[in-house]
Design a protein around this motif. Structure first.
Motif, PDB file in Angstrom:
ATOM      1  N   GLY A 167       2.372  -1.437 -12.625  1.00  0.00           N
ATOM      2  CA  GLY A 167       1.340  -0.560 -12.108  1.00  0.00           C
ATOM      3  C   GLY A 167       1.751   0.892 -11.981  1.00  0.00           C
ATOM      4  O   GLY A 167       0.959   1.708 -11.483  1.00  0.00           O
ATOM      5  N   LEU A 168       2.982   1.252 -12.393  1.00  0.00           N
ATOM      6  CA  LEU A 168       3.380   2.655 -12.332  1.00  0.00           C
ATOM      7  C   LEU A 168       2.484   3.500 -13.230  1.00  0.00           C
ATOM      8  O   LEU A 168       2.115   3.071 -14.328  1.00  0.00           O
ATOM      9  CB  LEU A 168       4.843   2.808 -12.757  1.00  0.00           C
ATOM     10  CG  LEU A 168       5.907   2.237 -11.814  1.00  0.00           C
ATOM     11  CD1 LEU A 168       7.291   2.400 -12.418  1.00  0.00           C
ATOM     12  CD2 LEU A 168       5.839   2.911 -10.454  1.00  0.00           C
ATOM     13  N   PRO A 169       2.108   4.704 -12.803  1.00  0.00           N
ATOM     14  CA  PRO A 169       1.260   5.562 -13.637  1.00  0.00           C
ATOM     15  C   PRO A 169       1.892   5.825 -14.995  1.00  0.00           C
ATOM     16  O   PRO A 169       3.124   5.847 -15.148  1.00  0.00           O
ATOM     17  CB  PRO A 169       1.145   6.851 -12.810  1.00  0.00           C
ATOM     18  CG  PRO A 169       1.403   6.426 -11.401  1.00  0.00           C
ATOM     19  CD  PRO A 169       2.396   5.307 -11.484  1.00  0.00           C
ATOM     20  N   THR A 170       1.067   6.019 -15.990  1.00  0.00           N
ATOM     21  CA  THR A 170       1.562   6.219 -17.350  1.00  0.00           C
ATOM     22  C   THR A 170       2.360   7.507 -17.489  1.00  0.00           C
ATOM     23  O   THR A 170       3.112   7.665 -18.453  1.00  0.00           O
ATOM     24  CB  THR A 170       0.378   6.255 -18.333  1.00  0.00           C
ATOM     25  OG1 THR A 170      -0.550   7.260 -17.921  1.00  0.00           O
ATOM     26  CG2 THR A 170      -0.312   4.891 -18.363  1.00  0.00           C
ATOM     27  N   VAL A 171       2.211   8.427 -16.527  1.00  0.00           N
ATOM     28  CA  VAL A 171       3.030   9.642 -16.559  1.00  0.00           C
ATOM     29  C   VAL A 171       4.505   9.286 -16.452  1.00  0.00           C
ATOM     30  O   VAL A 171       5.358   9.980 -17.014  1.00  0.00           O
ATOM     31  CB  VAL A 171       2.593  10.588 -15.418  1.00  0.00           C
ATOM     32  CG1 VAL A 171       3.513  11.797 -15.337  1.00  0.00           C
ATOM     33  CG2 VAL A 171       1.155  11.015 -15.607  1.00  0.00           C
ATOM     34  N   LEU A 172       4.807   8.193 -15.745  1.00  0.00           N
ATOM     35  CA  LEU A 172       6.193   7.766 -15.549  1.00  0.00           C
ATOM     36  C   LEU A 172       6.625   6.844 -16.687  1.00  0.00           C
ATOM     37  O   LEU A 172       7.221   5.783 -16.458  1.00  0.00           O
ATOM     38  CB  LEU A 172       6.333   7.063 -14.204  1.00  0.00           C
ATOM     39  CG  LEU A 172       5.956   7.908 -12.976  1.00  0.00           C
ATOM     40  CD1 LEU A 172       6.055   7.076 -11.719  1.00  0.00           C
ATOM     41  CD2 LEU A 172       6.834   9.142 -12.884  1.00  0.00           C
TER      42      LEU A 172
ATOM     43  N   THR B 134       2.281   6.971  -6.796  1.00  0.00           N
ATOM     44  CA  THR B 134       1.334   8.014  -7.195  1.00  0.00           C
ATOM     45  C   THR B 134       1.902   9.403  -6.905  1.00  0.00           C
ATOM     46  O   THR B 134       1.804  10.319  -7.731  1.00  0.00           O
ATOM     47  CB  THR B 134       0.004   7.822  -6.462  1.00  0.00           C
ATOM     48  OG1 THR B 134      -0.483   6.492  -6.716  1.00  0.00           O
ATOM     49  CG2 THR B 134      -1.014   8.829  -6.938  1.00  0.00           C
ATOM     50  N   LEU B 135       2.515   9.571  -5.724  1.00  0.00           N
ATOM     51  CA  LEU B 135       3.111  10.863  -5.389  1.00  0.00           C
ATOM     52  C   LEU B 135       4.258  11.188  -6.334  1.00  0.00           C
ATOM     53  O   LEU B 135       4.445  12.352  -6.725  1.00  0.00           O
ATOM     54  CB  LEU B 135       3.594  10.860  -3.942  1.00  0.00           C
ATOM     55  CG  LEU B 135       2.520  10.708  -2.864  1.00  0.00           C
ATOM     56  CD1 LEU B 135       3.157  10.714  -1.486  1.00  0.00           C
ATOM     57  CD2 LEU B 135       1.484  11.806  -2.977  1.00  0.00           C
ATOM     58  N   LEU B 136       5.036  10.181  -6.711  1.00  0.00           N
ATOM     59  CA  LEU B 136       6.139  10.410  -7.650  1.00  0.00           C
ATOM     60  C   LEU B 136       5.619  10.863  -9.002  1.00  0.00           C
ATOM     61  O   LEU B 136       6.240  11.703  -9.673  1.00  0.00           O
ATOM     62  CB  LEU B 136       6.967   9.136  -7.797  1.00  0.00           C
ATOM     63  CG  LEU B 136       8.173   9.217  -8.736  1.00  0.00           C
ATOM     64  CD1 LEU B 136       9.188  10.230  -8.227  1.00  0.00           C
ATOM     65  CD2 LEU B 136       8.824   7.844  -8.902  1.00  0.00           C
TER      66      LEU B 136
ATOM     67  N   VAL C 214       0.837  -1.195   0.000  1.00  0.00           N
ATOM     68  CA  VAL C 214       0.000   0.000   0.000  1.00  0.00           C
ATOM     69  C   VAL C 214       0.877   1.251   0.000  1.00  0.00           C
ATOM     70  O   VAL C 214       0.619   2.217  -0.739  1.00  0.00           O
ATOM     71  CB  VAL C 214      -0.950  -0.011   1.214  1.00  0.00           C
ATOM     72  CG1 VAL C 214      -1.714   1.301   1.312  1.00  0.00           C
ATOM     73  CG2 VAL C 214      -1.914  -1.187   1.122  1.00  0.00           C
ATOM     74  N   ALA C 215       1.936   1.240   0.819  1.00  0.00           N
ATOM     75  CA  ALA C 215       2.850   2.382   0.843  1.00  0.00           C
ATOM     76  C   ALA C 215       3.534   2.562  -0.506  1.00  0.00           C
ATOM     77  O   ALA C 215       3.732   3.692  -0.972  1.00  0.00           O
ATOM     78  CB  ALA C 215       3.896   2.188   1.942  1.00  0.00           C
ATOM     79  N   GLY C 216       3.854   1.473  -1.163  1.00  0.00           N
ATOM     80  CA  GLY C 216       4.481   1.567  -2.473  1.00  0.00           C
ATOM     81  C   GLY C 216       3.550   2.141  -3.526  1.00  0.00           C
ATOM     82  O   GLY C 216       3.978   2.939  -4.374  1.00  0.00           O
ATOM     83  N   GLN C 217       2.291   1.760  -3.484  1.00  0.00           N
ATOM     84  CA  GLN C 217       1.329   2.305  -4.433  1.00  0.00           C
ATOM     85  C   GLN C 217       1.158   3.809  -4.239  1.00  0.00           C
ATOM     86  O   GLN C 217       1.106   4.580  -5.204  1.00  0.00           O
ATOM     87  CB  GLN C 217      -0.020   1.602  -4.256  1.00  0.00           C
ATOM     88  CG  GLN C 217      -0.012   0.132  -4.648  1.00  0.00           C
ATOM     89  CD  GLN C 217      -0.031  -0.045  -6.155  1.00  0.00           C
ATOM     90  OE1 GLN C 217      -1.028   0.176  -6.819  1.00  0.00           O
ATOM     91  NE2 GLN C 217       1.104  -0.419  -6.709  1.00  0.00           N
ATOM     92  N   LEU C 218       1.095   4.237  -2.973  1.00  0.00           N
ATOM     93  CA  LEU C 218       0.952   5.666  -2.698  1.00  0.00           C
ATOM     94  C   LEU C 218       2.221   6.422  -3.103  1.00  0.00           C
ATOM     95  O   LEU C 218       2.144   7.524  -3.665  1.00  0.00           O
ATOM     96  CB  LEU C 218       0.651   5.886  -1.222  1.00  0.00           C
ATOM     97  CG  LEU C 218       0.476   7.341  -0.774  1.00  0.00           C
ATOM     98  CD1 LEU C 218      -0.602   8.033  -1.597  1.00  0.00           C
ATOM     99  CD2 LEU C 218       0.141   7.403   0.714  1.00  0.00           C
TER     100      LEU C 218
ATOM    101  N   ASP D  90      -4.764  -3.131  -6.006  1.00  0.00           N
ATOM    102  CA  ASP D  90      -4.538  -1.877  -6.733  1.00  0.00           C
ATOM    103  C   ASP D  90      -5.221  -0.751  -5.967  1.00  0.00           C
ATOM    104  O   ASP D  90      -6.450  -0.639  -5.939  1.00  0.00           O
ATOM    105  CB  ASP D  90      -5.107  -1.977  -8.147  1.00  0.00           C
ATOM    106  CG  ASP D  90      -4.760  -0.756  -8.987  1.00  0.00           C
ATOM    107  OD1 ASP D  90      -3.940   0.057  -8.509  1.00  0.00           O
ATOM    108  OD2 ASP D  90      -5.298  -0.623 -10.098  1.00  0.00           O
ATOM    109  N   VAL D  91      -4.381   0.093  -5.319  1.00  0.00           N
ATOM    110  CA  VAL D  91      -4.947   1.202  -4.533  1.00  0.00           C
ATOM    111  C   VAL D  91      -4.522   2.552  -5.098  1.00  0.00           C
ATOM    112  O   VAL D  91      -4.780   3.579  -4.487  1.00  0.00           O
ATOM    113  CB  VAL D  91      -4.491   1.094  -3.059  1.00  0.00           C
ATOM    114  CG1 VAL D  91      -5.028  -0.154  -2.429  1.00  0.00           C
ATOM    115  CG2 VAL D  91      -2.965   1.133  -2.949  1.00  0.00           C
ATOM    116  N   ALA D  92      -3.841   2.567  -6.228  1.00  0.00           N
ATOM    117  CA  ALA D  92      -3.392   3.835  -6.805  1.00  0.00           C
ATOM    118  C   ALA D  92      -4.573   4.608  -7.374  1.00  0.00           C
ATOM    119  O   ALA D  92      -5.610   4.047  -7.725  1.00  0.00           O
ATOM    120  CB  ALA D  92      -2.345   3.579  -7.890  1.00  0.00           C
ATOM    121  N   LEU D  93      -4.406   5.927  -7.463  1.00  0.00           N
ATOM    122  CA  LEU D  93      -5.462   6.779  -8.004  1.00  0.00           C
ATOM    123  C   LEU D  93      -5.468   6.716  -9.525  1.00  0.00           C
ATOM    124  O   LEU D  93      -4.520   6.267 -10.161  1.00  0.00           O
ATOM    125  CB  LEU D  93      -5.246   8.215  -7.536  1.00  0.00           C
ATOM    126  CG  LEU D  93      -5.294   8.440  -6.016  1.00  0.00           C
ATOM    127  CD1 LEU D  93      -5.060   9.903  -5.708  1.00  0.00           C
ATOM    128  CD2 LEU D  93      -6.638   7.992  -5.447  1.00  0.00           C
ATOM    129  N   GLY D  94      -6.558   7.204 -10.088  1.00  0.00           N
ATOM    130  CA  GLY D  94      -6.698   7.198 -11.537  1.00  0.00           C
ATOM    131  C   GLY D  94      -5.819   8.241 -12.193  1.00  0.00           C
ATOM    132  O   GLY D  94      -5.343   9.192 -11.575  1.00  0.00           O
TER     133      GLY D  94
END
Length: 558
Positions: free
Chosen positions: A45-50, A17-19, A10-14, A157-161
């Protein structure tokens, strides 16, 4: 109490997202996890921004990393052609096997992070605590994640959209950080034993990113707690004592006078330091602070692969070899022209307008050199028991034989004897045969066997030699009957446990050498100890000095 294995995920998902919200301000992620489905799922699962990803390895050369002139393409085209390096491209740089990152690559990546070149993800696959990514790089990354204990069932999967991340990125420049928030984070860092200001700056950036995700205009108490938990928990080396409640001795409000700046104070409801510290405590597994405080300094860079090192800068010249120019490699002009001349007739038919010698990339030869590294052979001798005098006599002879040809191989020799409840450095590293004979003339023997103390003493000498640019090697002469623990207690079980722990610390140095079993019968415990050190075990009962030297030379490849 065992930590919930879902918390790191959970900490990794957050953190991911912050990154994605503030990649330049947060630097990146140090991810400690073996290759497997958990690590693959996290990266996927890394956001597509990254994106896009640019995977590199510790062996990448400067031309690929930083870009520059492409010698082969420039020679083929007859004009200067430059290529962009990995650090010049948009996206995330992912360093595999970060625990093997050499110092020069670590310095270049650190400089890129200081220039806000882009986020970096370190994939740390170290098996031991001392096998870790460079500290200088980890210090520049906001988040340190350990997913070793995470199971497949924990990967929710707890990351934001992506749309929420995009809105947060637009809101980020307008997020205000009150002075009280900076004071709270700075005070918490001091109480947690975190040196420097870089961690505070990263925590402030994490708090701003979290506030942007929550669609706030300023950093709030919840943002500080999240930032402290994610940034400070992996860095903490101590915890202040638990806050004890005391009777309320606050002054009467009627007796207090308002200050001149009372109206100007920031209205943010900043949490007291105990609340921020409690957020850090929640993510600390039991006993982790003790292990961090007692962990030895990371081992110095080096291979420990013997007394010779090939390079491209200096040393004894070696025959040139075809290759691709990289880093500080120098082109052997004569060898390059010699390789290109036989093909000039064919190449002129392909390029009739070219003048001079036409050189292709395949013709380039690089200069090579061999530099002999001074080696230190550390004799760690068991001087205990009734057979001590015989062992010491043969060890003295082997030391003198090693020193006799030290001038030819540029070796140095050191001698450590352990007996009673301690180990002594009887012969500091030397190449002087006269000094060695004088110091080896009369050595004490007899007593108990503090094997762990001897191994720790040998490790200390090897570590100093490695830092001095030498290549240390270990020769352990013992029968393996350890009976004295590091505490000085006469306990065989504790003594063997301490010896195994010391063997693991020696293995982290990557030493060459051998363990020589001098007992009348080979002991399986000593063979296991040698395997823990990564060294061969040679059973040489009643061996004389010449056999000891021959066995050690064979183990060292000399």
């Amino acid at each position: 109490m065992r930590q919930d294995t879902r918390e790191p995920w959970v900490a990794g998902q957050l953190a991911a997202t912050l990154l994605a919200v503030d990649p330049a301000g947060l630097g990146g992620i140090h991810l400690r996890a073996r290759a497997g489905p958990v690590r693959d799922a996290f990266l996927a699962g890394l956001p597509t921004v990254l994106t896009p990803w640019h995977r590199i390895t510790p062996g990448i050369d400067d031309a690929q990393l930083l870009g520059g002139v492409d010698v082969g393409a420039s020679l083929a085209a007859g004009r200067r052609i430059e290529t962009a390096g990995v650090l010049d491209r948009a996206g995330v740089v992912i360093l595999s096997m970060a625990e093997r990152c050499p110092p020069d690559l670590s310095a270049r990546l650190g400089q890129a992070l200081d220039r806000d070149a882009g986020p970096l993800v370190l994939l740390d696959e170290g098996a031991e605590p001392d096998e870790a990514a460079p500290e200088g790089l980890c210090d520049r990354l906001a988040f340190h994640l350990d997913l070793e204990q995470v199971r497949a069932a924990d990967m929710a999967d707890v990351a934001l959209g992506e749309d929420e991340i995009d809105r947060a990125r637009l809101r980020l420049p307008d997020i205000a950080v009150p002075d009280t928030a900076v004071r709270e984070l700075t005070g918490a860092a001091i109480q947690l034993g975190i040196p420097g200001l870089r961690a505070v700056l990263l925590a402030v950036a994490a708090a701003r990113a979290h506030a942007a995700l929550c669609q706030r205009d300023a950093v709030a108490a919840e943002d500080l707690q999240i930032a402290a938990a994610l940034v400070y928990a992996p860095r903490a080396t101590q915890l202040p004592p638990e806050h004890e409640e005391t009777p309320d001795e606050s002054p009467d409000p009627a007796d207090t006078e308002p200050t001149e700046n009372a109206a100007d104070e920031d209205p943010m409801d900043a949490p007291p330091p105990e609340v921020v510290l409690d957020a850090v405590r929640a993510l600390l597994p039991p006993g982790v602070l003790e292990s961090r405080a007692s962990r030895a300094a990371r081992r110095a860079a080096g291979t420990g692969q013997g007394a010779r090192a090939k390079g491209t800068q200096r040393g004894r010249p070696l025959p040139s070899r075809p290759g691709r120019r990289h880093g500080g490699a120098r082109i052997d002009l004569v060898a390059t022209l010699r390789a290109a001349v036989p093909w000039q007739a064919l190449r002129r038919q392909e390029a009739p307008d070219r003048t001079g010698v036409i050189v292709r990339a395949l013709d380039i030869h690089l200069r090579r050199f061999e530099r002999r590294t001074e080696r230190l052979v550390i004799f760690c001798v068991d001087a205990s028991g009734s057979a001590a005098l015989a062992r010491m006599a043969e060890a003295k002879g082997a030391v003198e034989l090693m020193l006799a040809d030290a001038y030819a191989r540029r070796d140095r020799v050191a001698l450590i004897a352990f007996r009673g409840d301690s180990a002594d450095l009887l012969l500091p590293p030397t190449r002087s045969l006269v000094q060695a004979k004088r110091r080896l003339a009369a050595l004490p023997g007899g007593g108990a066997t503090p094997l762990a103390a001897g191994l720790d003493a040998a490790r200390a000498v090897a570590d100093r030699a490695r830092r001095a640019g030498q290549a240390p090697a270990l020769a352990l002469l013992t029968d393996g009957r350890a009976n004295v623990a590091l505490s000085g207690a006469q306990d065989r079980a504790a003594a063997m446990d301490d010896a195994r722990a010391a063997a693991q610390r020696i293995r982290a140095l990557g030493l060459d050498g051998a363990v020589i079993d001098t007992g009348a019968r080979p002991r399986p415990e000593l063979a296991e100890l040698a395997a823990a050190m990564g060294l061969p075990c040679l059973a040489l009962p009643r061996a004389d000095a010449h056999r000891l030297k021959s066995g050690l030379d064979a183990a060292l490849g000399t």
